[in-house]
Every structure is written in C-alpha cells, then in structure tokens.
Design a protein around this motif. Sequence first.
Motif, short mmCIF file in Angstrom:
data_model
loop_
_atom_site.label_atom_id
_atom_site.label_comp_id
_atom_site.label_asym_id
_atom_site.label_seq_id
_atom_site.Cartn_x
_atom_site.Cartn_y
_atom_site.Cartn_z
N SER A 91 0.86 -1.13 -0.01
CA SER A 91 0.11 -0.07 -0.08
C SER A 91 0.86 1.38 -0.04
O SER A 91 0.62 2.38 -0.76
N GLY A 118 -6.92 0.14 -4.68
CA GLY A 118 -8.27 -0.46 -4.42
C GLY A 118 -8.15 -1.88 -4.33
O GLY A 118 -8.98 -2.39 -3.39
N VAL A 119 -7.23 -2.59 -4.88
CA VAL A 119 -7.25 -3.99 -4.75
C VAL A 119 -6.62 -4.42 -3.44
O VAL A 119 -7.01 -5.34 -2.89
N GLY A 121 -6.55 -2.41 -0.77
CA GLY A 121 -7.72 -2.08 0.29
C GLY A 121 -8.59 -3.27 0.44
O GLY A 121 -9.05 -3.58 1.62
N ALA A 122 -9.01 -3.69 -0.68
CA ALA A 122 -9.98 -5.00 -0.41
C ALA A 122 -9.36 -6.13 0.05
O ALA A 122 -9.94 -6.76 0.87
N LYS A 123 -8.28 -6.46 -0.21
CA LYS A 123 -7.59 -7.46 0.41
C LYS A 123 -7.21 -7.47 2.02
O LYS A 123 -7.36 -8.19 2.68
N THR A 129 -11.54 2.73 1.90
CA THR A 129 -10.24 2.97 1.12
C THR A 129 -10.31 2.44 -0.28
O THR A 129 -10.35 3.04 -1.27
N ALA A 130 -11.01 0.81 -0.23
CA ALA A 130 -10.95 0.06 -1.63
C ALA A 130 -12.01 0.70 -2.49
O ALA A 130 -11.76 1.06 -3.61
N LYS A 131 -13.14 1.08 -1.87
CA LYS A 131 -14.30 1.82 -2.73
C LYS A 131 -14.04 3.19 -3.40
O LYS A 131 -14.18 3.43 -4.22
N CYS A 133 -10.92 4.42 -3.88
CA CYS A 133 -9.75 4.21 -4.95
C CYS A 133 -10.49 3.64 -6.24
O CYS A 133 -9.98 4.14 -7.27
N MET A 134 -11.49 2.59 -6.13
CA MET A 134 -11.82 1.89 -7.26
C MET A 134 -12.64 2.67 -7.92
O MET A 134 -13.04 2.73 -9.21
N LEU A 160 -17.49 -5.51 -3.74
CA LEU A 160 -17.29 -4.78 -2.41
C LEU A 160 -18.72 -4.32 -1.92
O LEU A 160 -18.93 -4.18 -0.58
#
Length: 207
Positions: A91, A118-119, A121-123, A129-131, A133-134, A160
């Motif tokens: 990250s 995003g990837v 953050g999802a992991k 954060t993931a949402k 960024c994506m 997500l």
Amino acid sequence: MGVLHDNAKEYDKAVLCYEQYLQAARGAGDAKGEQLALNSIGIDWHKMGEFDKAIDVHSQHLQMADIPGKFVAHCNLGLAFAEINESEKASLNHRQALRYAIVMSSLVGESLACGNLGVIGAKRGDIKTAKACMERHLKLATALNDIKAQLDACTLLGQLANDSGEYEEASSYYEQARSLSLETGNARLATAAKCMIGVARGNAQFD
C-alpha cells in the motif's frame, strides 16, 4: 536478446542477458541503460515468482530513478510486496506511485495506482479505502476509454458493494461489467457477471 527470451517466456535466460547489459551500462556510465536493465530484471524475477529478488532489484532501480522511473519502481514494488502478503508495504508503494503520477499529471498513472490501491484495500478488508480508490480508478478509466480497467473496476466495486450489503449498487456495477464484457466480446466474463447479478438480486430478496 533479453526481449526475445521474454517473448518466448524464457525469463531465466532473459535475466542473464539483462544482467550482462546491466554490467555494460554500469561500465559505460550509462544511467538510463542501468535503470532499464534493473527494471527488466526485476520484472522477470517477479514473473518467475522470485519476489524477494524482484524487490531487491526494483529497490535499486528506485534509488537512482528519475520521477517517471520512481513511479514505475514503486508500482513494481507494490505488486511484489502484495505477492508476499506484505500489504502495508504494498500500500505504501502504491501511494507513492500515486503521488508521482499526480506530479507528472499522468491520468494513466493515476488510474493504475488507484486501481492497485483499491485491490490492496479490498484484500486488507479496508472497504472504505478500496471503494474510494476503485471509484476514482473507474472514473479515470472511463475518461481514458480503458475498457479492461473499467471492467475490472466494476467487477471489484460490485464485489465490495455486495459484501457491504449494498445489493442494488452491487447489481448495478455487475450490470456495467456485463455490458463491458459483451462490448469486448468476452462471453465468459459476461456470463460470470450475469451470475453475480443474480447473486446480488437474490441477496437483496433475502435481506
């Protein structure tokens, strides 16, 4: 010769060629050649699953690179650290890549860095954060007409949203993913997206 070996997926032989080029570049004081060789060696170590070696070489590249080179090195380091489950370091490197992309005013670079963040953050289970960024990745990919990136972003955003209980939103993203898959002629992904639409709608009924 290194490129020819890469094209043939003979990555170990490619590394030997790039290492010879690296030594020649260093002997001639060719900094750009040295950076090119280090980048190529690191990428091939990554492809062979030698992630620690890849990290070492990309770190060498980072130390001597200009701003575009630092962007590339941070991206590569982020991907390598992710492979060995060092999500915080991954990250950090993707955030640094994003910073350099913004400095360069590179929408392509910003899109790539946001997608990688995003990837990660999802992991890590950092849905917020993931949402964010994506969503940024999707916006940039749409502006750049990058269909593959749009498809990847919609698929992950659908996942997500589904995981967060936002089933209508999930269904909407999966619908977008299905449309993009059909647009590119990828029947397999279109079928998978259609299945996920059904899952999201089913979850909404039982919610």
